[in-house]
Write a protein that holds these residues in place. Structure first.
Motif, mmCIF file in Angstrom:
data_model
loop_
_atom_site.group_PDB
_atom_site.id
_atom_site.type_symbol
_atom_site.label_atom_id
_atom_site.label_comp_id
_atom_site.label_asym_id
_atom_site.label_seq_id
_atom_site.Cartn_x
_atom_site.Cartn_y
_atom_site.Cartn_z
ATOM 1 N N ALA A 71 0.828 -1.206 0.000
ATOM 2 C CA ALA A 71 0.000 0.000 0.000
ATOM 3 C C ALA A 71 0.862 1.255 0.000
ATOM 4 O O ALA A 71 0.584 2.211 -0.737
ATOM 5 N N THR A 72 1.902 1.258 0.803
ATOM 6 C CA THR A 72 2.809 2.408 0.849
ATOM 7 C C THR A 72 3.482 2.607 -0.500
ATOM 8 O O THR A 72 3.574 3.732 -0.992
ATOM 9 N N GLY A 73 3.902 1.508 -1.106
ATOM 10 C CA GLY A 73 4.520 1.592 -2.434
ATOM 11 C C GLY A 73 3.576 2.119 -3.495
ATOM 12 O O GLY A 73 3.993 2.777 -4.442
ATOM 13 N N ALA A 74 2.289 1.847 -3.325
ATOM 14 C CA ALA A 74 1.287 2.306 -4.283
ATOM 15 C C ALA A 74 0.833 3.738 -3.992
ATOM 16 O O ALA A 74 0.059 4.315 -4.745
ATOM 17 N N GLY A 75 1.307 4.316 -2.881
ATOM 18 C CA GLY A 75 0.929 5.688 -2.535
ATOM 19 C C GLY A 75 -0.394 5.800 -1.799
ATOM 20 O O GLY A 75 -0.941 6.890 -1.682
ATOM 21 N N HIS A 76 -0.903 4.693 -1.287
ATOM 22 C CA HIS A 76 -2.172 4.681 -0.549
ATOM 23 C C HIS A 76 -1.977 3.883 0.737
ATOM 24 O O HIS A 76 -2.391 2.733 0.834
ATOM 25 N N PRO A 77 -1.326 4.491 1.734
ATOM 26 C CA PRO A 77 -0.943 3.735 2.925
ATOM 27 C C PRO A 77 -2.126 3.152 3.696
ATOM 28 O O PRO A 77 -3.228 3.683 3.672
ATOM 29 N N ILE A 78 -1.836 2.045 4.357
ATOM 30 C CA ILE A 78 -2.782 1.397 5.256
ATOM 31 C C ILE A 78 -2.391 1.788 6.670
ATOM 32 O O ILE A 78 -1.214 1.750 7.027
ATOM 33 N N GLU A 79 -3.383 2.166 7.466
ATOM 34 C CA GLU A 79 -3.137 2.444 8.880
ATOM 35 C C GLU A 79 -3.609 1.250 9.688
ATOM 36 O O GLU A 79 -4.777 0.867 9.604
ATOM 37 N N LEU A 80 -2.722 0.665 10.458
ATOM 38 C CA LEU A 80 -3.093 -0.402 11.376
ATOM 39 C C LEU A 80 -3.448 0.249 12.705
ATOM 40 O O LEU A 80 -2.749 1.152 13.165
ATOM 41 N N ARG A 81 -4.541 -0.234 13.315
ATOM 42 C CA ARG A 81 -4.983 0.344 14.583
ATOM 43 C C ARG A 81 -5.291 -0.791 15.560
ATOM 44 O O ARG A 81 -5.861 -1.807 15.170
ATOM 45 N N ALA A 82 -4.941 -0.586 16.821
ATOM 46 C CA ALA A 82 -5.256 -1.559 17.859
ATOM 47 C C ALA A 82 -5.402 -0.837 19.192
ATOM 48 O O ALA A 82 -4.700 0.149 19.450
ATOM 49 N N GLU A 83 -6.288 -1.324 20.029
ATOM 50 C CA GLU A 83 -6.481 -0.741 21.358
ATOM 51 C C GLU A 83 -5.260 -1.004 22.225
ATOM 52 O O GLU A 83 -4.630 -2.058 22.134
ATOM 53 N N ALA A 84 -4.955 -0.057 23.081
ATOM 54 C CA ALA A 84 -3.832 -0.208 24.006
ATOM 55 C C ALA A 84 -4.024 -1.463 24.850
ATOM 56 O O ALA A 84 -5.108 -1.710 25.374
ATOM 57 N N GLY A 85 -2.975 -2.250 24.948
ATOM 58 C CA GLY A 85 -3.010 -3.451 25.762
ATOM 59 C C GLY A 85 -3.626 -4.664 25.103
ATOM 60 O O GLY A 85 -3.596 -5.753 25.659
ATOM 61 N N SER A 86 -4.175 -4.491 23.911
ATOM 62 C CA SER A 86 -4.777 -5.627 23.213
ATOM 63 C C SER A 86 -3.668 -6.539 22.693
ATOM 64 O O SER A 86 -2.509 -6.143 22.562
ATOM 65 N N ILE A 87 -4.041 -7.759 22.407
ATOM 66 C CA ILE A 87 -3.066 -8.700 21.838
ATOM 67 C C ILE A 87 -2.482 -8.136 20.556
ATOM 68 O O ILE A 87 -1.272 -8.169 20.338
ATOM 69 N N ALA A 88 -3.334 -7.610 19.704
ATOM 70 C CA ALA A 88 -2.856 -7.064 18.432
ATOM 71 C C ALA A 88 -1.869 -5.929 18.654
ATOM 72 O O ALA A 88 -0.827 -5.861 17.988
ATOM 73 N N GLN A 89 -2.158 -5.044 19.591
ATOM 74 C CA GLN A 89 -1.256 -3.922 19.853
ATOM 75 C C GLN A 89 0.092 -4.424 20.336
ATOM 76 O O GLN A 89 1.138 -3.953 19.896
ATOM 77 N N ARG A 90 0.088 -5.412 21.195
ATOM 78 C CA ARG A 90 1.347 -5.950 21.711
ATOM 79 C C ARG A 90 2.143 -6.633 20.605
ATOM 80 O O ARG A 90 3.367 -6.470 20.521
ATOM 81 N N VAL A 91 1.465 -7.395 19.751
ATOM 82 C CA VAL A 91 2.157 -8.072 18.646
ATOM 83 C C VAL A 91 2.713 -7.047 17.661
ATOM 84 O O VAL A 91 3.865 -7.152 17.229
#
Length: 102
Positions: A71-91
């Motif tokens: 996405a960054t290479g294509a000029g349309h970045p992806i934003e990843l979002r996760a809640e503080a303390g969530s498994i996803a945020q920690r990973v």
């Protein structure tokens, strides 16, 4: 910890792809396909909200890292979002993938 079946939902008005449940080896392809569809194959920016993910192994991290790079290479970045303390945020933090907490 949140657990449950894998699910994705795309909100066109906010361009947010909400991922929930367990992203494992069996569902990583579905995650990749959902990101491809939401971004129109990297032709528009989206937010991928991982706050409700209860399992995020290396195969899923690989899918996310590749999507961010494409996405960054294509000029349309992806934003990843996760809640503080969530498994996803920690990973995401451990793997040094750029993301927003919140």
């Amino acid at each position: 910890m949140l657990t449950g079946p894998f699910a994705v939902e795309f909100d066109e008005s906010t361009r947010t792809l909400t991922v929930s449940g367990e992203v494992d080896e069996a569902t990583a392809v579905a995650l990749r396909d959902a990101i491809d569809a939401a971004t129109a194959t990297y032709q528009r920016s989206v937010v991928v909200d991982l706050s409700a993910v209860g399992f995020l192994p290396s195969v899923a991290v690989g899918v996310l890292a590749q999507a961010v790079q494409r996405a960054t290479g294509a000029g349309h970045p992806i934003e990843l979002r996760a809640e503080a303390g969530s498994i996803a945020q920690r990973v995401l933090e451990v793997c040094a993938l750029p993301h927003r907490v919140g």
